[in-house]
Design an enzyme around this catalytic site. Structure first.
Site, PDB file in Angstrom:
ATOM      1  N   GLY A 121      31.634  60.531  65.500  1.00 60.05           N
ATOM      2  CA  GLY A 121      32.631  59.487  65.730  1.00 60.05           C
ATOM      3  C   GLY A 121      33.994  59.848  65.178  1.00 60.05           C
ATOM      4  N   THR A 122      34.277  61.148  65.055  1.00 60.61           N
ATOM      5  CA  THR A 122      35.551  61.578  64.474  1.00 60.61           C
ATOM      6  C   THR A 122      36.752  61.137  65.306  1.00 60.61           C
ATOM      7  OG1 THR A 122      35.362  63.745  65.560  1.00 60.61           O
ATOM      8  CG2 THR A 122      34.525  63.566  63.309  1.00 60.61           C
ATOM      9  N   TYR A 160      33.794  49.061  71.167  1.00 59.44           N
ATOM     10  CA  TYR A 160      35.072  48.482  70.776  1.00 59.44           C
ATOM     11  C   TYR A 160      36.240  49.351  71.239  1.00 59.44           C
ATOM     12  CZ  TYR A 160      33.242  44.710  67.890  1.00 59.44           C
ATOM     13  OH  TYR A 160      32.637  43.572  67.457  1.00 59.44           O
ATOM     14  N   ARG A 181      26.399  59.665  61.295  1.00 55.32           N
ATOM     15  CA  ARG A 181      25.559  58.678  61.978  1.00 55.32           C
ATOM     16  C   ARG A 181      24.112  59.135  61.889  1.00 55.32           C
ATOM     17  NH1 ARG A 181      26.733  59.474  68.375  1.00 55.32           N
ATOM     18  NH2 ARG A 181      25.386  57.645  68.409  1.00 55.32           N
ATOM     19  N   LYS A 219      30.076  64.888  66.819  1.00 56.76           N
ATOM     20  CA  LYS A 219      29.429  63.757  67.495  1.00 56.76           C
ATOM     21  C   LYS A 219      29.071  62.636  66.523  1.00 56.76           C
ATOM     22  CE  LYS A 219      29.423  63.794  71.021  1.00 56.76           C
ATOM     23  NZ  LYS A 219      30.645  63.513  71.846  1.00 56.76           N
TER      24      LYS A 219
END
Length: 315
Positions: free
Chosen positions: A74-75, A263, A155, A72
């Site tokens: 952002g891999t 994005y 993160r 969790k």
């Protein structure tokens, strides 16, 4: 007669010539494709590994880069963004070779069979977020390739805990199974439940220490997951430099999708966003509980910053 005996001896001791494939560059040859054959031979019980070579000249090879985590963090976003580069060949699924015993027992031949077909000039990448927090994985990766270049995306630890819970919560919801509230996991006997697995996964300095036993810090590039979400291009530029890739990914490859709130990617005129499971809203957490969670991570974060010689904008 002497000449005949000498020729026979030379024939016996002559080393087996193993043809090699072109590597990414001349400096990397000894640590990637040329080493791959020897690794496979050493780990194959029957010494009879097979290479899967396509008629177009591509083949399956061991990864030269692994995205090791964090869960969790952002891999998936990192892998998708990195795949914009023409010199990257990415495994689509999480392989779980080094952390799942059933997979690891299959050996490197099985592992290589899970990789995408790639050309000699390409870098093969796989990502399995669980690698970072699995105690056995660093040594296993090291035993495969001591020169492996590793990508770690992190993160804010508190936010990561909430994302961790959110993923499991939605998985249960999709199966129409009840799941406790996050407060029931975070609080135990009126105190913060530090035994909660999601909290343990966010103690980055503990897991990083394990990796640094085997790999020098300059072999581990840390991607700022929070910045990757807010402004992905600068973070991807850093990854390109770390992997010694030519600068091919541009700011124009990213555009902000107002509907989704994050994005998305633009590649050769084709636009695509991450799966709808990404970017889900976190559960509402009592402010005092959230502050308690952030306070708990204050010292572990400080230790991590000292360990890697870098600070992050975390609570």
């Amino acid at each position: 007669m002497a000449a005949f005996l000498l020729g026979a001896v030379l024939l016996i001791v002559q080393p087996q010539i193993v043809p090699s494939r072109p590597a990414i560059n001349s400096n990397a040859e000894t640590t990637s494709q040329s080493v791959q054959r020897e690794l496979l031979k050493k780990t194959s019980q029957k010494n009879d590994f097979k290479e899967n070579i396509h008629s177009n000249g591509s083949c399956q090879q061991l990864p030269q880069t692994i995205i090791i985590g964090v869960r969790k963090g952002g891999t998936r976003a990192l892998l998708e963004m990195l795949s914009l580069h023409p010199d990257i060949a990415a495994a689509e699924s999480e392989v779980h070779f080094f952390d799942w015993e059933d997979h690891y027992r299959n050996g490197l031949q099985w592992y290589i069979n899970q990789m995408p077909f790639s050309y000699p000039h390409q870098i093969t990448v796989e990502k399995t977020p669980a690698y970072f927090t699995s105690p056995k994985v660093p040594e296993r990766v090291y035993n495969m390739n001591q020169s492996m270049r590793l990508l770690l995306i992190l993160r804010d630890p508190s936010e990561r805990v909430l994302s961790d819970y959110t993923q499991v919560f939605y998985n249960h919801m999709q199966k129409h199974k009840p799941y406790p509230s996050i407060e029931q996991f975070l609080i135990k006997n009126g105190e913060l439940n530090v035994d909660y697995k999601a909290i343990n996964r966010s103690l980055y300095y503990i897991h990083m220490q394990n990796w640094l036993k085997y790999f020098p810090l300059d072999h581990i590039h840390i991607v700022d997951g929070d910045r990757l979400i807010k402004d992905p291009f600068p973070e991807i530029e850093k990854v390109e430099r770390f992997l010694k890739l030519s600068p091919q990914i541009n700011a124009s490859n990213f555009y902000f999708n107002k509907t989704k709130g994050f994005y998305c990617l633009r590649d050769s005129g084709r636009e695509r966003c991450l799966h709808e499971s990404k970017g889900r809203a976190h559960p509402q957490v009592d402010t005092r509980l959230l502050e308690k969670l952030q306070e708990y991570f204050h010292e572990p974060n400080k230790k991590f910053f000292e360990l890697v010689g870098r600070t992050f904008d975390w609570h």
